[in-house]
Design a protein around this motif. Structure first.
Motif, short mmCIF file in Angstrom:
data_model
loop_
_atom_site.label_atom_id
_atom_site.label_comp_id
_atom_site.label_asym_id
_atom_site.label_seq_id
_atom_site.Cartn_x
_atom_site.Cartn_y
_atom_site.Cartn_z
N PHE A 64 0.86 -1.34 0.10
CA PHE A 64 -0.03 0.00 -0.06
C PHE A 64 0.76 1.13 0.11
O PHE A 64 1.79 1.12 0.72
N TYR A 105 0.77 5.29 0.98
CA TYR A 105 -0.26 6.51 1.64
C TYR A 105 0.60 7.75 1.48
O TYR A 105 1.83 7.91 1.32
N GLN A 112 0.48 11.31 3.77
CA GLN A 112 0.33 11.88 4.91
C GLN A 112 0.97 13.36 5.41
O GLN A 112 2.01 13.51 5.11
N GLY A 140 1.67 14.92 11.49
CA GLY A 140 0.89 15.21 12.35
C GLY A 140 -0.53 14.92 12.19
O GLY A 140 -1.47 14.90 13.14
N GLN A 141 -0.80 14.42 10.70
CA GLN A 141 -2.26 14.01 10.47
C GLN A 141 -2.35 12.56 10.07
O GLN A 141 -1.44 12.11 10.24
N SER A 142 -3.59 12.38 9.74
CA SER A 142 -3.83 10.87 9.62
C SER A 142 -3.31 10.55 7.99
O SER A 142 -2.84 11.15 7.33
N LEU A 143 -3.59 9.18 7.87
CA LEU A 143 -3.20 8.55 6.49
C LEU A 143 -4.03 8.70 5.32
O LEU A 143 -5.51 8.30 5.67
N LEU A 157 -5.02 7.06 1.91
CA LEU A 157 -4.56 5.92 0.80
C LEU A 157 -4.47 6.37 -0.45
O LEU A 157 -5.43 6.85 -1.12
N LEU A 214 4.48 7.18 2.59
CA LEU A 214 4.56 5.66 3.17
C LEU A 214 4.04 4.70 2.38
O LEU A 214 3.01 4.75 1.88
N GLN A 248 -1.02 -3.64 9.35
CA GLN A 248 -0.12 -3.33 8.28
C GLN A 248 1.37 -3.24 9.07
O GLN A 248 1.17 -2.45 10.16
N PHE A 252 4.63 -0.56 8.35
CA PHE A 252 4.83 0.58 7.61
C PHE A 252 6.62 0.81 7.28
O PHE A 252 7.14 0.27 8.52
N GLY A 253 6.79 1.46 6.21
CA GLY A 253 8.28 2.02 6.10
C GLY A 253 8.34 3.13 6.77
O GLY A 253 7.36 3.63 7.20
N PRO A 254 9.71 3.61 6.94
CA PRO A 254 9.77 4.74 7.81
C PRO A 254 9.18 6.04 7.09
O PRO A 254 9.13 7.15 7.80
#
Lengths: 108, 114
Positions: free
Chosen positions: B33, B35, B37, B40-43, B45, B92, B103, B105-107
């Protein structure tokens, strides 16, 4: 869209205080996950709650799933500066639906 | 669990150019996946990338702007094309876990477009 509402969006408290973050939905979900994201990193899964009324503890963090499986809470006892981060709730299968996030700052 | 790396970790780009972000996983995974972002906020997709098929894009994201490659089960790329300052964000990649509701996640890649 089956949204997840998180509250509060922002919280800044002193080290040693307690806090609770909420995640709510109008629909029932089969499971819910809580993630924490630190600056410069991706979100990391903290816990998955599955059963209505379930309570899970991770050191000073207590996660609760509502009896009706429409809401969840994360309670942190005696917060530490290392708890600072963005807390996200999520639900779904394969493609996750994410809450808006709670930005938590713990001041020394 | 899966270990995911992303390259570059951050970049500053000029508007009108393109940037390709790489995502490498230490194990074979079916679903990856991408994403976006804001700090400080949500993800949000962007798309789901399965090996051997075209990526599936979410509403508001198109292949011409965000082409994705998935050449094998451990690697994917996301290109941000013809960038504008509005594309400045954290990108991400993530992969599904053993359970369908988790899930890894990568950095992330922090992109700034001037």
């Amino acid at each position: 869209t089956q949204l997840l509402e998180q509250s509060p969006q922002f919280l800044s408290i002193q080290e040693g205080e307690n806090l609770t973050v909420y995640c709510n939905s109008s629909s029932v979900f089969s499971s819910l996950q809580w993630y924490r994201q630190e600056p410069g990193e991706g979100p990391v899964l903290l816990v998955t709650v599955v059963t209505g009324g379930e309570v899970k503890k991770l050191k000073r963090l207590t996660f609760q799933f509502g009896d009706a499986r429409k809401d969840s809470s994360l309670h942190i006892t005696a917060a530490q500066t290392g708890d600072t981060g963005l807390y996200l709730c999520a639900r779904g299968n394969y493609q996750l639906i994410w809450g808006a996030g709670t930005k938590l700052i713990i001041k020394p | 669990s899966a270990v995911i790396s992303q390259k570059p970790s951050r970049d500053i780009c000029q508007r009108g150019t393109s940037l390709t972000i790489q995502c490498q996983v230490d194990s074979q995974v079916t679903m990856m996946f991408w994403y976006r972002q804001q700090p400080g906020q949500s993800l949000t997709l962007i798309a789901t990338a399965n090996q051997g098929s075209e990526a599936t894009y979410e509403s508001g994201f198109v292949i011409d702007k965000f082409p994705i490659s998935r050449p094998n089960l451990t690697f994917s790329t996301l290109t941000v094309s013809n960038m504008s300052p509005e594309d400045s964000s954290i990108y991400l990649c993530s992969v599904g876990g053993r359970q369908v509701d988790m899930q890894y996640f990568g950095p992330g890649t922090r992109l700034t477009v001037l």
